[in-house]
Design a protein around this motif. Sequence first.
Motif, PDB file in Angstrom:
ATOM      1  N   ALA A  84       0.836  -1.209   0.000  1.00  0.00           N
ATOM      2  CA  ALA A  84       0.000   0.000   0.000  1.00  0.00           C
ATOM      3  C   ALA A  84       0.870   1.257   0.000  1.00  0.00           C
ATOM      4  CB  ALA A  84      -0.933  -0.007   1.213  1.00  0.00           C
ATOM      5  N   ILE A  85       1.923   1.252   0.792  1.00  0.00           N
ATOM      6  CA  ILE A  85       2.841   2.409   0.812  1.00  0.00           C
ATOM      7  C   ILE A  85       3.516   2.556  -0.545  1.00  0.00           C
ATOM      8  CG2 ILE A  85       4.984   3.291   1.813  1.00  0.00           C
ATOM      9  CD1 ILE A  85       4.123   1.906   4.446  1.00  0.00           C
ATOM     10  N   ALA A  86       3.920   1.427  -1.133  1.00  0.00           N
ATOM     11  CA  ALA A  86       4.563   1.466  -2.443  1.00  0.00           C
ATOM     12  C   ALA A  86       3.635   2.078  -3.491  1.00  0.00           C
ATOM     13  CB  ALA A  86       4.974   0.053  -2.866  1.00  0.00           C
ATOM     14  N   ARG A  87       2.403   1.676  -3.505  1.00  0.00           N
ATOM     15  CA  ARG A  87       1.446   2.220  -4.474  1.00  0.00           C
ATOM     16  C   ARG A  87       1.187   3.699  -4.221  1.00  0.00           C
ATOM     17  NH1 ARG A  87      -2.255  -3.066  -4.506  1.00  0.00           N
ATOM     18  NH2 ARG A  87      -1.064  -4.212  -6.050  1.00  0.00           N
ATOM     19  N   ALA A  88       1.205   4.101  -2.942  1.00  0.00           N
ATOM     20  CA  ALA A  88       0.968   5.511  -2.607  1.00  0.00           C
ATOM     21  C   ALA A  88       2.087   6.407  -3.111  1.00  0.00           C
ATOM     22  CB  ALA A  88       0.807   5.668  -1.090  1.00  0.00           C
ATOM     23  N   VAL A  89       3.305   5.879  -3.177  1.00  0.00           N
ATOM     24  CA  VAL A  89       4.432   6.697  -3.653  1.00  0.00           C
ATOM     25  C   VAL A  89       4.743   6.447  -5.125  1.00  0.00           C
ATOM     26  CG1 VAL A  89       5.469   6.929  -1.369  1.00  0.00           C
ATOM     27  CG2 VAL A  89       6.180   5.044  -2.840  1.00  0.00           C
ATOM     28  N   GLY A  90       3.913   5.652  -5.803  1.00  0.00           N
ATOM     29  CA  GLY A  90       4.058   5.481  -7.241  1.00  0.00           C
ATOM     30  C   GLY A  90       4.881   4.275  -7.659  1.00  0.00           C
ATOM     31  N   VAL A  91       5.089   3.327  -6.756  1.00  0.00           N
ATOM     32  CA  VAL A  91       5.805   2.092  -7.084  1.00  0.00           C
ATOM     33  C   VAL A  91       4.771   0.981  -7.118  1.00  0.00           C
ATOM     34  CG1 VAL A  91       7.606   0.493  -6.335  1.00  0.00           C
ATOM     35  CG2 VAL A  91       7.893   2.939  -5.955  1.00  0.00           C
ATOM     36  N   GLY A  92       4.902   0.081  -8.080  1.00  0.00           N
ATOM     37  CA  GLY A  92       3.890  -0.948  -8.274  1.00  0.00           C
ATOM     38  C   GLY A  92       3.767  -1.955  -7.150  1.00  0.00           C
ATOM     39  N   ARG A  93       4.888  -2.441  -6.633  1.00  0.00           N
ATOM     40  CA  ARG A  93       4.842  -3.498  -5.614  1.00  0.00           C
ATOM     41  C   ARG A  93       5.679  -3.112  -4.400  1.00  0.00           C
ATOM     42  NH1 ARG A  93       7.042  -8.758  -8.137  1.00  0.00           N
ATOM     43  NH2 ARG A  93       8.800  -7.364  -8.369  1.00  0.00           N
ATOM     44  N   GLY A  94       5.338  -3.714  -3.278  1.00  0.00           N
ATOM     45  CA  GLY A  94       6.100  -3.487  -2.061  1.00  0.00           C
ATOM     46  C   GLY A  94       7.522  -4.010  -2.173  1.00  0.00           C
ATOM     47  N   ALA A  95       7.688  -5.126  -2.895  1.00  0.00           N
ATOM     48  CA  ALA A  95       9.025  -5.695  -3.079  1.00  0.00           C
ATOM     49  C   ALA A  95       9.925  -4.728  -3.851  1.00  0.00           C
ATOM     50  CB  ALA A  95       8.933  -7.028  -3.807  1.00  0.00           C
ATOM     51  N   ASP A  96       9.361  -4.033  -4.840  1.00  0.00           N
ATOM     52  CA  ASP A  96      10.149  -3.047  -5.590  1.00  0.00           C
ATOM     53  C   ASP A  96      10.544  -1.874  -4.701  1.00  0.00           C
ATOM     54  OD1 ASP A  96       9.893  -4.607  -7.861  1.00  0.00           O
ATOM     55  OD2 ASP A  96       8.163  -3.482  -8.622  1.00  0.00           O
ATOM     56  N   LEU A  97       9.618  -1.405  -3.883  1.00  0.00           N
ATOM     57  CA  LEU A  97       9.932  -0.320  -2.957  1.00  0.00           C
ATOM     58  C   LEU A  97      11.037  -0.738  -2.000  1.00  0.00           C
ATOM     59  CD1 LEU A  97       9.295   2.488  -1.818  1.00  0.00           C
ATOM     60  CD2 LEU A  97       7.610   1.384  -0.326  1.00  0.00           C
ATOM     61  N   LEU A  98      10.959  -1.949  -1.507  1.00  0.00           N
ATOM     62  CA  LEU A  98      11.986  -2.471  -0.617  1.00  0.00           C
ATOM     63  C   LEU A  98      13.333  -2.541  -1.324  1.00  0.00           C
ATOM     64  CD1 LEU A  98      12.654  -3.685   2.138  1.00  0.00           C
ATOM     65  CD2 LEU A  98      12.008  -5.915   1.216  1.00  0.00           C
ATOM     66  N   LEU A  99      13.348  -2.978  -2.567  1.00  0.00           N
ATOM     67  CA  LEU A  99      14.592  -3.030  -3.340  1.00  0.00           C
ATOM     68  C   LEU A  99      15.185  -1.637  -3.504  1.00  0.00           C
ATOM     69  CD1 LEU A  99      16.662  -4.534  -5.074  1.00  0.00           C
ATOM     70  CD2 LEU A  99      15.145  -4.145  -7.033  1.00  0.00           C
ATOM     71  N   TYR A 100      14.365  -0.661  -3.839  1.00  0.00           N
ATOM     72  CA  TYR A 100      14.860   0.707  -3.995  1.00  0.00           C
ATOM     73  C   TYR A 100      15.459   1.231  -2.683  1.00  0.00           C
ATOM     74  CZ  TYR A 100      11.977   0.553  -8.230  1.00  0.00           C
ATOM     75  OH  TYR A 100      11.402   0.218  -9.423  1.00  0.00           O
ATOM     76  N   ALA A 101      14.769   0.953  -1.580  1.00  0.00           N
ATOM     77  CA  ALA A 101      15.272   1.394  -0.278  1.00  0.00           C
ATOM     78  C   ALA A 101      16.601   0.711   0.047  1.00  0.00           C
ATOM     79  CB  ALA A 101      14.237   1.103   0.805  1.00  0.00           C
ATOM     80  N   LEU A 102      16.729  -0.556  -0.285  1.00  0.00           N
ATOM     81  CA  LEU A 102      17.977  -1.272  -0.026  1.00  0.00           C
ATOM     82  C   LEU A 102      19.125  -0.748  -0.888  1.00  0.00           C
ATOM     83  CD1 LEU A 102      16.684  -4.932   0.433  1.00  0.00           C
ATOM     84  CD2 LEU A 102      17.569  -3.383   2.175  1.00  0.00           C
ATOM     85  N   VAL A 103      18.827  -0.373  -2.113  1.00  0.00           N
ATOM     86  CA  VAL A 103      19.869   0.211  -2.974  1.00  0.00           C
ATOM     87  C   VAL A 103      20.370   1.525  -2.377  1.00  0.00           C
ATOM     88  CG1 VAL A 103      20.280   1.295  -5.225  1.00  0.00           C
ATOM     89  CG2 VAL A 103      19.143  -0.925  -5.095  1.00  0.00           C
ATOM     90  N   VAL A 104      19.452   2.353  -1.926  1.00  0.00           N
ATOM     91  CA  VAL A 104      19.848   3.626  -1.301  1.00  0.00           C
ATOM     92  C   VAL A 104      20.657   3.361  -0.032  1.00  0.00           C
ATOM     93  CG1 VAL A 104      18.963   5.689  -0.146  1.00  0.00           C
ATOM     94  CG2 VAL A 104      17.939   4.930  -2.293  1.00  0.00           C
ATOM     95  N   ALA A 105      20.222   2.410   0.785  1.00  0.00           N
ATOM     96  CA  ALA A 105      20.946   2.077   2.012  1.00  0.00           C
ATOM     97  C   ALA A 105      22.332   1.527   1.693  1.00  0.00           C
ATOM     98  CB  ALA A 105      20.150   1.064   2.829  1.00  0.00           C
ATOM     99  N   PHE A 106      22.445   0.716   0.649  1.00  0.00           N
ATOM    100  CA  PHE A 106      23.734   0.154   0.253  1.00  0.00           C
ATOM    101  C   PHE A 106      24.695   1.249  -0.196  1.00  0.00           C
ATOM    102  CE2 PHE A 106      26.457  -1.685  -3.109  1.00  0.00           C
ATOM    103  CZ  PHE A 106      27.190  -2.552  -2.320  1.00  0.00           C
ATOM    104  N   ILE A 107      24.209   2.179  -0.997  1.00  0.00           N
ATOM    105  CA  ILE A 107      25.059   3.286  -1.454  1.00  0.00           C
ATOM    106  C   ILE A 107      25.489   4.142  -0.260  1.00  0.00           C
ATOM    107  CG2 ILE A 107      25.075   5.424  -2.811  1.00  0.00           C
ATOM    108  CD1 ILE A 107      23.301   3.904  -4.848  1.00  0.00           C
ATOM    109  N   GLY A 108      24.571   4.385   0.661  1.00  0.00           N
ATOM    110  CA  GLY A 108      24.930   5.128   1.870  1.00  0.00           C
ATOM    111  C   GLY A 108      25.979   4.401   2.689  1.00  0.00           C
ATOM    112  N   SER A 109      25.833   3.091   2.789  1.00  0.00           N
ATOM    113  CA  SER A 109      26.808   2.284   3.517  1.00  0.00           C
ATOM    114  C   SER A 109      28.174   2.344   2.849  1.00  0.00           C
ATOM    115  CB  SER A 109      26.317   0.840   3.599  1.00  0.00           C
ATOM    116  OG  SER A 109      27.269   0.035   4.225  1.00  0.00           O
TER     117      SER A 109
END
Length: 127
Positions: A54-79
Amino acid sequence: MIIQVVLVVAIIAVVILLGRSSRNVRHMAFRRLFLLAFAVASVLAIAFPEALTAIARAVGVGRGADLLLYALVVAFIGSLAMQSRRATELARMITLTTRRVAILEAEAQLRDGGTTPEHQDDGPSAG
């Protein structure tokens, strides 16, 4: 249901391992806050996967798994950025320490009336 238990246990293990104390108090406080936020968000995402979708769809991402992947990519780059910064700081500290040791050794040699470090015999020569 079993995967949810395994994931929650894994998150708790990560929080415990990464939450151990270090020398820099301010850095440790930020790290613990981020760990707490990570743990809460992870447990909520595991417990309520439909909410993540639901959060993913609210921010314009199709699935929750995709939103999670995007967040992990950002966290990885920050790390990566944080690790690079830490490695640079450690290299600077090693350089300063090496300089101090070299100066102290040279002063000790001069004070003791021994030979200067350039003329010191370091063992058999290659020539």
